[in-house]
Design a protein around this motif. Structure first.
Motif, PDB file in Angstrom:
ATOM      1  N   GLN A 173       0.817  -1.220   0.000  1.00  0.00           N
ATOM      2  CA  GLN A 173       0.000   0.000   0.000  1.00  0.00           C
ATOM      3  C   GLN A 173       0.848   1.266   0.000  1.00  0.00           C
ATOM      4  OE1 GLN A 173      -2.704  -0.914   3.434  1.00  0.00           O
ATOM      5  NE2 GLN A 173      -4.309  -0.791   1.898  1.00  0.00           N
ATOM      6  N   LEU A 174       1.823   1.300  -0.873  1.00  0.00           N
ATOM      7  CA  LEU A 174       2.710   2.457  -0.944  1.00  0.00           C
ATOM      8  C   LEU A 174       2.093   3.584  -1.769  1.00  0.00           C
ATOM      9  CD1 LEU A 174       6.190   0.746  -1.406  1.00  0.00           C
ATOM     10  CD2 LEU A 174       5.094   1.533   0.709  1.00  0.00           C
ATOM     11  N   LEU A 175       2.397   4.798  -1.359  1.00  0.00           N
ATOM     12  CA  LEU A 175       1.871   5.966  -2.061  1.00  0.00           C
ATOM     13  C   LEU A 175       2.410   6.049  -3.482  1.00  0.00           C
ATOM     14  CD1 LEU A 175       2.437   8.498   0.866  1.00  0.00           C
ATOM     15  CD2 LEU A 175       0.347   7.258   0.326  1.00  0.00           C
ATOM     16  N   THR A 176       3.706   5.755  -3.651  1.00  0.00           N
ATOM     17  CA  THR A 176       4.335   5.929  -4.965  1.00  0.00           C
ATOM     18  C   THR A 176       4.180   4.704  -5.854  1.00  0.00           C
ATOM     19  OG1 THR A 176       6.512   5.204  -4.148  1.00  0.00           O
ATOM     20  CG2 THR A 176       6.017   7.554  -4.031  1.00  0.00           C
ATOM     21  N   ALA A 177       3.369   3.750  -5.411  1.00  0.00           N
ATOM     22  CA  ALA A 177       3.023   2.623  -6.278  1.00  0.00           C
ATOM     23  C   ALA A 177       1.703   2.878  -6.996  1.00  0.00           C
ATOM     24  CB  ALA A 177       2.929   1.336  -5.471  1.00  0.00           C
ATOM     25  N   LYS A 178       1.025   3.980  -6.644  1.00  0.00           N
ATOM     26  CA  LYS A 178      -0.265   4.294  -7.251  1.00  0.00           C
ATOM     27  C   LYS A 178      -0.063   5.011  -8.585  1.00  0.00           C
ATOM     28  CE  LYS A 178      -2.374   4.889  -2.688  1.00  0.00           C
ATOM     29  NZ  LYS A 178      -3.222   3.696  -2.719  1.00  0.00           N
ATOM     30  N   PRO A 179      -0.949   4.789  -9.554  1.00  0.00           N
ATOM     31  CA  PRO A 179      -0.860   5.532 -10.812  1.00  0.00           C
ATOM     32  C   PRO A 179      -1.115   7.012 -10.558  1.00  0.00           C
ATOM     33  CG  PRO A 179      -2.912   4.280 -10.719  1.00  0.00           C
ATOM     34  CD  PRO A 179      -2.081   3.838  -9.543  1.00  0.00           C
ATOM     35  N   ILE A 180      -0.468   7.887 -11.344  1.00  0.00           N
ATOM     36  CA  ILE A 180      -0.556   9.324 -11.102  1.00  0.00           C
ATOM     37  C   ILE A 180      -0.901  10.065 -12.384  1.00  0.00           C
ATOM     38  CG2 ILE A 180       1.931   9.654 -11.416  1.00  0.00           C
ATOM     39  CD1 ILE A 180       1.771  11.786  -9.177  1.00  0.00           C
ATOM     40  N   LEU A 181      -1.743  11.072 -12.238  1.00  0.00           N
ATOM     41  CA  LEU A 181      -2.116  11.957 -13.335  1.00  0.00           C
ATOM     42  C   LEU A 181      -1.838  13.383 -12.890  1.00  0.00           C
ATOM     43  CD1 LEU A 181      -3.673  12.688 -16.019  1.00  0.00           C
ATOM     44  CD2 LEU A 181      -5.752  12.714 -14.616  1.00  0.00           C
ATOM     45  N   TYR A 182      -1.021  14.110 -13.662  1.00  0.00           N
ATOM     46  CA  TYR A 182      -0.760  15.509 -13.370  1.00  0.00           C
ATOM     47  C   TYR A 182      -1.807  16.371 -14.076  1.00  0.00           C
ATOM     48  CZ  TYR A 182       3.787  14.033 -11.592  1.00  0.00           C
ATOM     49  OH  TYR A 182       4.781  13.429 -10.883  1.00  0.00           O
ATOM     50  N   VAL A 183      -2.450  17.255 -13.329  1.00  0.00           N
ATOM     51  CA  VAL A 183      -3.430  18.179 -13.897  1.00  0.00           C
ATOM     52  C   VAL A 183      -2.850  19.581 -13.827  1.00  0.00           C
ATOM     53  CG1 VAL A 183      -5.721  19.183 -13.643  1.00  0.00           C
ATOM     54  CG2 VAL A 183      -5.394  16.734 -13.294  1.00  0.00           C
ATOM     55  N   CYS A 184      -2.539  20.139 -14.981  1.00  0.00           N
ATOM     56  CA  CYS A 184      -1.996  21.495 -15.056  1.00  0.00           C
ATOM     57  C   CYS A 184      -3.152  22.489 -14.972  1.00  0.00           C
ATOM     58  CB  CYS A 184      -1.239  21.703 -16.361  1.00  0.00           C
ATOM     59  SG  CYS A 184       0.203  20.642 -16.557  1.00  0.00           S
ATOM     60  N   ASN A 185      -3.174  23.271 -13.923  1.00  0.00           N
ATOM     61  CA  ASN A 185      -4.220  24.271 -13.732  1.00  0.00           C
ATOM     62  C   ASN A 185      -3.735  25.598 -14.307  1.00  0.00           C
ATOM     63  OD1 ASN A 185      -6.477  25.677 -12.875  1.00  0.00           O
ATOM     64  ND2 ASN A 185      -5.757  25.881 -10.760  1.00  0.00           N
ATOM     65  N   VAL A 186      -4.378  26.038 -15.399  1.00  0.00           N
ATOM     66  CA  VAL A 186      -3.960  27.261 -16.076  1.00  0.00           C
ATOM     67  C   VAL A 186      -5.008  28.351 -15.890  1.00  0.00           C
ATOM     68  CG1 VAL A 186      -2.669  25.935 -17.787  1.00  0.00           C
ATOM     69  CG2 VAL A 186      -5.024  26.659 -18.295  1.00  0.00           C
TER      70      VAL A 186
END
Length: 366
Positions: free
Chosen positions: A194-207
């Motif tokens: 249950q590691l945090l950095t094992a989860k898939p990640i999506l970066y959302v650029c807020n412009v």
């Protein structure tokens, strides 16, 4: 229970504004750090035009879309892994979600304070990601101590000791844990931690609102895309301010507003679709005069496990499934017409469900 994506980031990057817009859940949004303490949860319907088409053909008494949960998690600051700010709460809440949506501020605004005094997208990403890595490192260190003790009386645990040491080396290099597994066995081990950095990640650029049309060419967005490529992560661009304006419109006004912006769909629709892709999800349908309903499944799931999404007993009592693809239903002008045209198939326990399948499950003696 719907799958969850946690919306994270530094304070004042637009997390809660975006959350309010896409869930209409009314999470507090203010121009000061830590206005979000307990995680707010918003359930959103997954937009799928196919559901409306099936509804038109079948004319059920009710139509139920599948759902996805977004969790707005307190803003993180440097030192969160050691308890700074709301660090412990922040990290525990992230540990519970299925995917991470990391909002990155890609606009300048003197009226919106930045926690570090000035905005730098890559520095912000580094701050958040480093805290996730440090938290995982501390977690694996503790687990390694316990595994070493247990391995003294059980030599079968030696591969796990070796993998946990390797995992610490990966994290020391400031790499995410998902890079660590070198075999299927190690991937199975990693899934248990249950590691945090094992989860898939999506970066959302807020412009900013006035940057939306040329957002893909903005230097800040290009920097985020370049960084994400090193992590095999995905990137999308939104304007949280624009999304908050869209959320206040009715459907007709919303369509006109999106046309004026040159957009085909709202940030909500794009974010839900991106989260679906991130988690490897698909949708199958069930349809009758009583109801037409969409269901979420993971790509690769077989028919019995998908039946279990409807009711746990359905997986145990599964006999077969009658499957008609959505494309065939649409082409033939309805589910009954598709079956009359011979487009319905009978599949057994080894059938791998496909996105868009319209299903009737045969359970027990039915």
């Amino acid at each position: 229970m719907p799958l969850q994506a946690g919306i994270v980031g530094l304070p004042n990057v637009g997390k809660s504004t975006l959350f309010n817009a896409i869930t209409a859940a009314g999470a507090e949004a203010a121009n000061y750090p830590f206005c979000t303490i307990d995680p707010n949860v918003g359930v959103v319907e997954v937009p799928d035009s196919r559901l409306g088409v099936l509804e038109g053909f079948i004319k059920p008494r009710r139509t139920i879309p599948t759902a996805f949960e977004f969790v707005d998690i307190a803003g993180l600051v440097r030192g969160a892994s050691k308890g700074e700010g709301l660090g412990n709460q922040f990290l525990s809440h992230i540990r519970e979600v299925d995917a991470i949506i990391e909002v990155v501020r890609c606009f300048e605004d003197e009226e919106v304070a930045h926690v570090s005094g000035g905005y730098d997208p890559l520095k912000d990403i580094e701050t958040v990601n480093l805290e996730l890595i440090l938290a995982d490192y501390a977690s694996i260190e503790r687990q390694l101590e316990r595994t070493i003790k247990s391995a003294r009386g059980d030599r079968s645990l030696e591969p796990e000791v070796e993998f946990q040491r390797h995992l610490l080396t990966v994290l020391e290099g400031e790499h995410f844990a998902f890079r660590a597994p070198r075999s299927e066995l190690e991937r199975q081990m990693l899934s248990r931690y249950q590691l945090l950095t094992a989860k898939p990640i999506l970066y959302v650029c807020n412009v900013a609102e006035d940057q939306l049309r040329e957002a893909d060419t903005l230097p800040a967005v290009e920097k985020v895309r370049a960084h994400a490529a090193t992590q095999d992560a995905e990137v999308m661009v939104v304007s949280a301010k624009v999304e908050s304006e869209i959320a206040a419109l009715d459907e007709e006004e919303k369509a006109e507003f999106l046309r004026d912006l040159g957009l085909e769909e709202s940030g909500l629709d794009r974010l839900v679709h991106a989260a679906y892709h991130l988690l490897g999800l698909g949708t199958f349908f069930t349809g009758s005069e009583k109801e037409v309903r969409a269901w979420t499944f993971h790509h690769g799931w077989k028919a019995p496990r998908c039946a279990g999404q409807i009711h746990t007993d359905f997986e145990k009592l599964f006999i077969r499934v009658e499957v008609t693809s959505y494309e065939d239903v649409e082409a033939c002008g309805g589910l009954a017409a598709a079956r009359e045209a011979g487009r319905m198939r009978i599949e057994g326990k080894d059938y791998v469900m496909q996105d868009g399948d319209v299903c009737y499950f045969r359970i027990g003696g039915s």
